[in-house]
Design a protein around this motif. Structure first.
Motif, PDB file in Angstrom:
ATOM      1  N   HIS A   1      39.327  41.387   4.502  1.00 35.39           N
ATOM      2  CA  HIS A   1      39.985  42.333   3.600  1.00 35.39           C
ATOM      3  C   HIS A   1      40.159  43.678   4.290  1.00 35.39           C
ATOM      4  CE1 HIS A   1      39.927  39.768   0.024  1.00 35.39           C
ATOM      5  NE2 HIS A   1      38.737  39.350   0.440  1.00 35.39           N
ATOM      6  N   ARG A   2      41.393  44.196   4.249  1.00 35.14           N
ATOM      7  CA  ARG A   2      41.709  45.467   4.884  1.00 35.14           C
ATOM      8  C   ARG A   2      41.788  46.609   3.877  1.00 35.14           C
ATOM      9  NH1 ARG A   2      40.285  43.016   8.444  1.00 35.14           N
ATOM     10  NH2 ARG A   2      38.794  44.700   8.207  1.00 35.14           N
ATOM     11  N   GLY A   3      41.443  46.314   2.656  1.00 34.66           N
ATOM     12  CA  GLY A   3      41.363  47.327   1.609  1.00 34.66           C
ATOM     13  C   GLY A   3      40.511  46.801   0.478  1.00 34.66           C
ATOM     14  N   VAL A   4      39.750  47.691  -0.193  1.00 30.51           N
ATOM     15  CA  VAL A   4      38.849  47.285  -1.283  1.00 30.51           C
ATOM     16  C   VAL A   4      38.982  48.296  -2.413  1.00 30.51           C
ATOM     17  CG1 VAL A   4      36.466  46.860  -1.991  1.00 30.51           C
ATOM     18  CG2 VAL A   4      37.217  46.196   0.316  1.00 30.51           C
TER      19      VAL A   4
ATOM     20  N   ALA B   1      37.874  43.852  -4.826  1.00 28.12           N
ATOM     21  CA  ALA B   1      37.397  45.023  -5.568  1.00 28.12           C
ATOM     22  C   ALA B   1      35.883  44.964  -5.744  1.00 28.12           C
ATOM     23  CB  ALA B   1      38.074  45.111  -6.929  1.00 28.12           C
ATOM     24  N   ILE B   2      35.296  46.142  -5.782  1.00 27.08           N
ATOM     25  CA  ILE B   2      33.897  46.319  -6.183  1.00 27.08           C
ATOM     26  C   ILE B   2      33.917  46.893  -7.587  1.00 27.08           C
ATOM     27  CG2 ILE B   2      31.719  47.485  -5.671  1.00 27.08           C
ATOM     28  CD1 ILE B   2      32.789  47.765  -2.764  1.00 27.08           C
ATOM     29  N   VAL B   3      33.086  46.348  -8.482  1.00 24.75           N
ATOM     30  CA  VAL B   3      33.139  46.745  -9.886  1.00 24.75           C
ATOM     31  C   VAL B   3      31.733  47.039 -10.401  1.00 24.75           C
ATOM     32  CG1 VAL B   3      33.967  46.151 -12.184  1.00 24.75           C
ATOM     33  CG2 VAL B   3      35.128  45.209 -10.171  1.00 24.75           C
ATOM     34  N   LEU B   4      31.552  48.235 -10.938  1.00 27.91           N
ATOM     35  CA  LEU B   4      30.294  48.676 -11.546  1.00 27.91           C
ATOM     36  C   LEU B   4      30.528  48.961 -13.018  1.00 27.91           C
ATOM     37  CD1 LEU B   4      27.353  50.010 -11.316  1.00 27.91           C
ATOM     38  CD2 LEU B   4      28.600  52.155 -11.024  1.00 27.91           C
ATOM     39  N   PRO B   5      29.774  48.381 -13.933  1.00 21.71           N
ATOM     40  CA  PRO B   5      28.681  47.426 -13.776  1.00 21.71           C
ATOM     41  C   PRO B   5      29.157  45.985 -13.933  1.00 21.71           C
ATOM     42  CG  PRO B   5      28.670  48.266 -15.995  1.00 21.71           C
ATOM     43  CD  PRO B   5      29.835  48.926 -15.301  1.00 21.71           C
TER      44      PRO B   5
ATOM     45  N   ALA C   1      39.199  38.797  -4.578  1.00 22.55           N
ATOM     46  CA  ALA C   1      37.743  38.721  -4.474  1.00 22.55           C
ATOM     47  C   ALA C   1      37.097  39.845  -5.282  1.00 22.55           C
ATOM     48  CB  ALA C   1      37.311  38.813  -3.011  1.00 22.55           C
ATOM     49  N   ILE C   2      35.947  39.551  -5.877  1.00 22.18           N
ATOM     50  CA  ILE C   2      35.261  40.540  -6.711  1.00 22.18           C
ATOM     51  C   ILE C   2      33.779  40.590  -6.328  1.00 22.18           C
ATOM     52  CG2 ILE C   2      34.572  41.171  -9.067  1.00 22.18           C
ATOM     53  CD1 ILE C   2      37.074  39.700 -10.070  1.00 22.18           C
ATOM     54  N   VAL C   3      33.280  41.809  -6.144  1.00 24.32           N
ATOM     55  CA  VAL C   3      31.841  42.043  -5.966  1.00 24.32           C
ATOM     56  C   VAL C   3      31.379  42.914  -7.131  1.00 24.32           C
ATOM     57  CG1 VAL C   3      30.031  43.054  -4.526  1.00 24.32           C
ATOM     58  CG2 VAL C   3      31.976  41.885  -3.454  1.00 24.32           C
ATOM     59  N   ALA C   4      30.443  42.412  -7.910  1.00 25.01           N
ATOM     60  CA  ALA C   4      29.869  43.189  -9.008  1.00 25.01           C
ATOM     61  C   ALA C   4      28.744  44.078  -8.472  1.00 25.01           C
ATOM     62  CB  ALA C   4      29.319  42.254 -10.084  1.00 25.01           C
ATOM     63  N   TYR C   5      28.456  45.145  -9.215  1.00 26.54           N
ATOM     64  CA  TYR C   5      27.360  46.032  -8.820  1.00 26.54           C
ATOM     65  C   TYR C   5      26.367  46.132  -9.975  1.00 26.54           C
ATOM     66  CZ  TYR C   5      24.967  49.599  -6.150  1.00 26.54           C
ATOM     67  OH  TYR C   5      24.018  50.271  -5.404  1.00 26.54           O
ATOM     68  N   ASP C   6      25.159  45.710  -9.752  1.00 22.96           N
ATOM     69  CA  ASP C   6      23.963  45.755 -10.596  1.00 22.96           C
ATOM     70  C   ASP C   6      23.244  44.414 -10.593  1.00 22.96           C
ATOM     71  OD1 ASP C   6      23.897  48.388 -11.274  1.00 22.96           O
ATOM     72  OD2 ASP C   6      24.627  48.132 -13.315  1.00 22.96           O
ATOM     73  N   ASP C   7      24.014  43.313 -10.665  1.00 23.36           N
ATOM     74  CA  ASP C   7      23.466  41.953 -10.648  1.00 23.36           C
ATOM     75  C   ASP C   7      22.483  41.698 -11.783  1.00 23.36           C
ATOM     76  OD1 ASP C   7      23.562  39.396  -9.705  1.00 23.36           O
ATOM     77  OD2 ASP C   7      22.024  39.672  -8.179  1.00 23.36           O
ATOM     78  N   GLU C   8      22.882  42.085 -12.979  1.00 20.25           N
ATOM     79  CA  GLU C   8      22.121  41.734 -14.174  1.00 20.25           C
ATOM     80  C   GLU C   8      22.651  40.436 -14.786  1.00 20.25           C
ATOM     81  OE1 GLU C   8      19.419  43.127 -15.690  1.00 20.25           O
ATOM     82  OE2 GLU C   8      19.210  44.430 -13.939  1.00 20.25           O
ATOM     83  N   ILE C   9      23.978  40.308 -14.887  1.00 19.09           N
ATOM     84  CA  ILE C   9      24.567  39.119 -15.522  1.00 19.09           C
ATOM     85  C   ILE C   9      25.656  38.496 -14.651  1.00 19.09           C
ATOM     86  CG2 ILE C   9      24.057  39.909 -17.863  1.00 19.09           C
ATOM     87  CD1 ILE C   9      27.013  40.815 -18.054  1.00 19.09           C
ATOM     88  N   ALA C  10      25.817  38.978 -13.417  1.00 22.00           N
ATOM     89  CA  ALA C  10      26.926  38.553 -12.562  1.00 22.00           C
ATOM     90  C   ALA C  10      26.925  37.048 -12.309  1.00 22.00           C
ATOM     91  CB  ALA C  10      26.877  39.303 -11.230  1.00 22.00           C
ATOM     92  N   SER C  11      25.761  36.439 -12.226  1.00 19.68           N
ATOM     93  CA  SER C  11      25.697  35.013 -11.891  1.00 19.68           C
ATOM     94  C   SER C  11      26.164  34.115 -13.026  1.00 19.68           C
ATOM     95  CB  SER C  11      24.264  34.635 -11.501  1.00 19.68           C
ATOM     96  OG  SER C  11      23.384  34.808 -12.592  1.00 19.68           O
TER      97      SER C  11
ATOM     98  N   MET D   1      40.258  51.327   6.527  1.00 16.09           N
ATOM     99  CA  MET D   1      40.964  50.603   5.471  1.00 16.09           C
ATOM    100  C   MET D   1      42.093  51.423   4.869  1.00 16.09           C
ATOM    101  SD  MET D   1      38.012  48.541   3.381  1.00 16.09           S
ATOM    102  CE  MET D   1      37.290  47.047   4.076  1.00 16.09           C
ATOM    103  N   ALA D   2      43.048  50.713   4.314  1.00 15.21           N
ATOM    104  CA  ALA D   2      44.154  51.357   3.608  1.00 15.21           C
ATOM    105  C   ALA D   2      43.646  52.049   2.348  1.00 15.21           C
ATOM    106  CB  ALA D   2      45.205  50.306   3.235  1.00 15.21           C
ATOM    107  N   GLN D   3      44.371  53.056   1.907  1.00 21.89           N
ATOM    108  CA  GLN D   3      44.040  53.741   0.665  1.00 21.89           C
ATOM    109  C   GLN D   3      44.014  52.733  -0.467  1.00 21.89           C
ATOM    110  OE1 GLN D   3      43.418  57.037   0.635  1.00 21.89           O
ATOM    111  NE2 GLN D   3      42.875  57.056  -1.540  1.00 21.89           N
ATOM    112  N   SER D   4      42.917  52.708  -1.211  1.00 21.07           N
ATOM    113  CA  SER D   4      42.736  51.715  -2.271  1.00 21.07           C
ATOM    114  C   SER D   4      42.507  52.409  -3.602  1.00 21.07           C
ATOM    115  CB  SER D   4      41.548  50.805  -1.947  1.00 21.07           C
ATOM    116  OG  SER D   4      41.724  50.183  -0.691  1.00 21.07           O
TER     117      SER D   4
END
Length: 356
Positions: free
Chosen positions: A202-205, A268-272, A295-305, A231-234
């Motif tokens: 990935h060249r941008g997030v 993307a990174i997404v909180l929470p 692609a998605i990365v969650a931040y906190d890992d309380e219910i992500a799974s 990375m490119a402006q995201s």
């Protein structure tokens, strides 16, 4: 204070600190040196302490604090009472509270919980209340982003009880304020997520954040890592706090996904976590495959799974933060101002799942 209460306090002091200095204890408790020495003589006759020059220590054959004839360290006779002030007891904070509780039980410490509902005025009230109630130390958990206001620092300076900041930074505090802090390095957590996505081509997030105390650190880490990778402006978007019956959050999620796709951004990174799960639903509703198309990365890992596609997530070390905060309190109680102020940052981990 009656004689047995004084002796109980003296005994706790020696168990907690390993030693009692008569002059220092007299200054802090406003008791006379003669009274303290009489109480030490009684405790020594009972075999509970050993007198030394200027004070007293535990007998060399003493049991651990939670056992033995002293009984110090039990629920009815804790070694110390420590206040824990949290914004609320939901979502992010239960593991922190649990970490504090586990460490406290092992040390024979009583924890007294207070909540502020994210109200800075209540935070000041709770600090004063616990100080007046005789708490031996206070752990103050973050209430809002970017805390460096003079009111909070002044409130800490105005009380006698030592304070350890938890999941909040001591940056901006007066240099004369002796305050410890223990927190997750959320900036590092965001960099970890960007690095993980960069390794996958990935060249941008993009970054989608709800306004929480964690958000400014995550945004800073995302920006650092994006620059490092060239990375490119995201898109970086802040979603509103949830309100029942208000669809504005869904509108923000749809617009964020549009902006990412229009810019050629496919991650993307997404909180929470709950926001990340919602973004996943919107992406799937458009026929996008996760992670092949987005692609998605969650931040906190309380219910992500538990998402339909289990989400890769950044997991702050919440339990460890709670334990280390309690340890910082104990060190402060044992050594007082002789211990250097600590600013501890613990690094999050990444749990890789199907969404990346």
């Amino acid at each position: 204070m009656i004689a047995e209460q004084r002796r109980e306090r003296i005994l706790r002091e020696i168990v907690l600190r390993g030693r009692l200095e008569v002059a220092d204890f007299a200054r802090r408790t406003e008791l006379s040196g003669m009274t303290i020495r009489r109480d030490l003589a009684v405790l020594a006759e009972r075999g509970l302490i050993r007198r030394v020059h200027g004070g007293a220590v535990l007998p060399e054959t003493a049991d651990a604090p939670a056992t033995g004839s002293r009984g110090i360290g039990t629920a009815s006779r804790p070694v110390a009472t420590i206040g824990l002030i949290v914004p609320d007891a939901a979502y992010y904070f239960p593991p922190v509270i649990r970490g504090v509780g586990e460490a406290a039980r092992a040390a024979g410490i009583r924890i007294v919980l207070g909540t502020t509902n994210y109200d800075p005025r209540e935070e000041i009230h709770q600090l004063s209340r616990l100080d007046a109630a005789g708490a031996d130390a206070i752990m103050l958990v973050t209430a809002r982003p970017g805390v460096d206001d003079g009111t909070t620092w002044q409130a800490i300076a105005d009380i006698r009880t030592p304070v350890v900041l938890v999941e909040r930074s001591a940056d901006g505090a007066p240099t004369t304020l002796h305050v410890d802090s223990v927190r997750s390095d959320h900036g590092f957590g965001a960099e970890l997520a960007v690095d993980h996505l960069a390794e996958r081509g990935h060249r941008g997030v993009g970054l989608l954040l709800r306004e929480t105390a964690t958000a400014p650190w995550v945004a800073d880490g995302h920006a650092r890592a994006a620059r490092r990778h060239g990375m490119a402006q995201s898109p970086v978007v802040f979603a509103p706090s949830l309100r029942w019956g208000d669809g504005s959050t869904s509108d923000v999620l749809r617009a964020f996904l549009d902006d990412c796709l229009d810019a050629g951004i496919r991650a993307a990174i997404v909180l929470p976590d709950d926001l990340a799960v919602s973004l996943l639903g919107i992406a799937e509703g458009r026929g996008l495959r996760v992670p092949e198309d987005f692609a998605i990365v969650a931040y906190d890992d309380e219910i992500a799974s538990f998402a339909t596609v289990p989400l890769t997530a950044i997991a702050p070390p919440k339990l460890a933060v709670g334990r280390r905060a309690l340890e910082a309190c104990l060190l402060r109680l044992e050594q007082g101002d002789l211990a250097p102020a600590q600013r501890i940052q613990l690094t999050p981990a990444i749990n890789v799942r199907e969404s990346t």
